[in-house]
Write a protein that holds these residues in place. Sequence first.
Motif, PDB file in Angstrom:
ATOM      1  N   VAL A   1     -10.160  -0.884   1.317  1.00 29.27           N
ATOM      2  CA  VAL A   1      -9.574  -1.450   2.528  1.00 29.27           C
ATOM      3  C   VAL A   1     -10.278  -0.771   3.694  1.00 29.27           C
ATOM      4  O   VAL A   1     -10.863   0.297   3.546  1.00 29.27           O
ATOM      5  CB  VAL A   1      -8.056  -1.216   2.609  1.00 29.27           C
ATOM      6  CG1 VAL A   1      -7.342  -1.963   1.490  1.00 29.27           C
ATOM      7  CG2 VAL A   1      -7.726   0.274   2.557  1.00 29.27           C
TER       8      VAL A   1
ATOM      9  N   LEU B   1      -7.347  -4.164   6.912  1.00 30.44           N
ATOM     10  CA  LEU B   1      -5.937  -3.797   6.913  1.00 30.44           C
ATOM     11  C   LEU B   1      -5.162  -4.560   7.978  1.00 30.44           C
ATOM     12  O   LEU B   1      -5.620  -4.738   9.109  1.00 30.44           O
ATOM     13  CB  LEU B   1      -5.784  -2.295   7.169  1.00 30.44           C
ATOM     14  CG  LEU B   1      -6.063  -1.369   5.988  1.00 30.44           C
ATOM     15  CD1 LEU B   1      -6.196   0.068   6.465  1.00 30.44           C
ATOM     16  CD2 LEU B   1      -4.952  -1.471   4.941  1.00 30.44           C
ATOM     17  N   SER B   2      -3.973  -5.000   7.626  1.00 33.94           N
ATOM     18  CA  SER B   2      -3.048  -5.549   8.597  1.00 33.94           C
ATOM     19  C   SER B   2      -2.435  -4.398   9.387  1.00 33.94           C
ATOM     20  O   SER B   2      -2.548  -3.223   9.002  1.00 33.94           O
ATOM     21  CB  SER B   2      -1.945  -6.335   7.892  1.00 33.94           C
ATOM     22  OG  SER B   2      -1.138  -5.457   7.111  1.00 33.94           O
TER      23      SER B   2
ATOM     24  N   GLY C   1      -0.197  -2.639   7.180  1.00 28.12           N
ATOM     25  CA  GLY C   1      -0.944  -1.783   6.260  1.00 28.12           C
ATOM     26  C   GLY C   1      -1.357  -0.480   6.912  1.00 28.12           C
ATOM     27  O   GLY C   1      -1.315   0.590   6.279  1.00 28.12           O
TER      28      GLY C   1
END
Length: 369
Positions: free
Chosen positions: A115, A139-140, A143
């Motif tokens: 990620v 990544l959100s 996240g």
Amino acid sequence: MSTPALFKPIQVGQHTLKHRIVMAPLTRFRADPTTGAPLPDMVSQYYEQRATAGGLIITEATAISPGAGAPIGTPGIYNAEQIKAWQQVTTAVHKKGGLIFMQVWHLGRAGSNPVSSSDIAIASPSPLGGGAFDRPQALSVDGILAITQEFVQAAKNAIEAGFDGVEIHAGNGYLLDQFIQASCNKRTDEYGGSTENRCRMVMQVVAAVAQAIGDNKTAIRFSPWSDFHDMHQGEPTVDTWSYLTRQLNTHHPHLAYLHFMEARINLMEDDRLDEEADDSTCSLDPFRALWSGPFISAGNYRPQSAYNRAEKSPNNLVAMGRVFISNPDLVDRVRNHWTLSPYCRATFYSPGPDGYLDYPYYTPTPQLD
């Protein structure tokens, strides 16, 4: 004769060190491949050999969670077995009067669970083998916040294991560095674009960890000029890391220390730092000038360059790595100007005690009659 600055006391967090030679974080692959726990008998002996009264050790990079992407054979600090094994290590170091911080990391796109800030893969081959890197998932925001809390829990676990503090790894092309650097971070939200945005995750992690365990038990490492893992591709280096240093000095002036890597250091080769060839455009001095607390610099230092750096920079400690591997009594050798033993690179990452526990202490050469 006056005491050299390298052997004068300095305050780090809650502790007064007796000298300024720091054992740098060194990946050694001596953890259980199944549990991620350091092999306690062997690893505790390794760190105990290198501990000194009033000296600081920084451990090898240690995974904050199962999803941090750490290679098999490197340790973690996210389960009970790992915490118990690390307790044996910290006890051994403390018995010798030493101080020990744990370096905590998330590998991001450089790991097995890739990620990152953006979905850009590392193009260069893995320095440890194993083929090409996979394309990471960007990544959100959720996240990012979840991983921030993993850093917090890892820090709490480290304190439970007896560590004196933690060093957050924000260099060498790992996750936090992947947010700092524009060559990797192509986001358009609040975590990308401007310097402030690209540094946002780092500042959030520092704030969260410091709130959990205390500023004086929290530290961070940066590598502004490192090209490891495809980093430093036309970055505005001084501006970016000056911003970070200035923000940390404003909001967290009581951190235990800041740890910066010198420009001329190759992690996988044996290039030596040449102070005489210092280029003012890649000096750490701008960051030293902005930070009011203890400042650790690392960069393949040898005894004389360590002495020189401590004399030039009043708040500076010097992290030494590869020579600490082959010289468990390195502090005494530097203090007494004794010859250093050479290291064997072939055993840096091999399992077992060879090249780990068997390096000799200094023995004077017998004088001939």
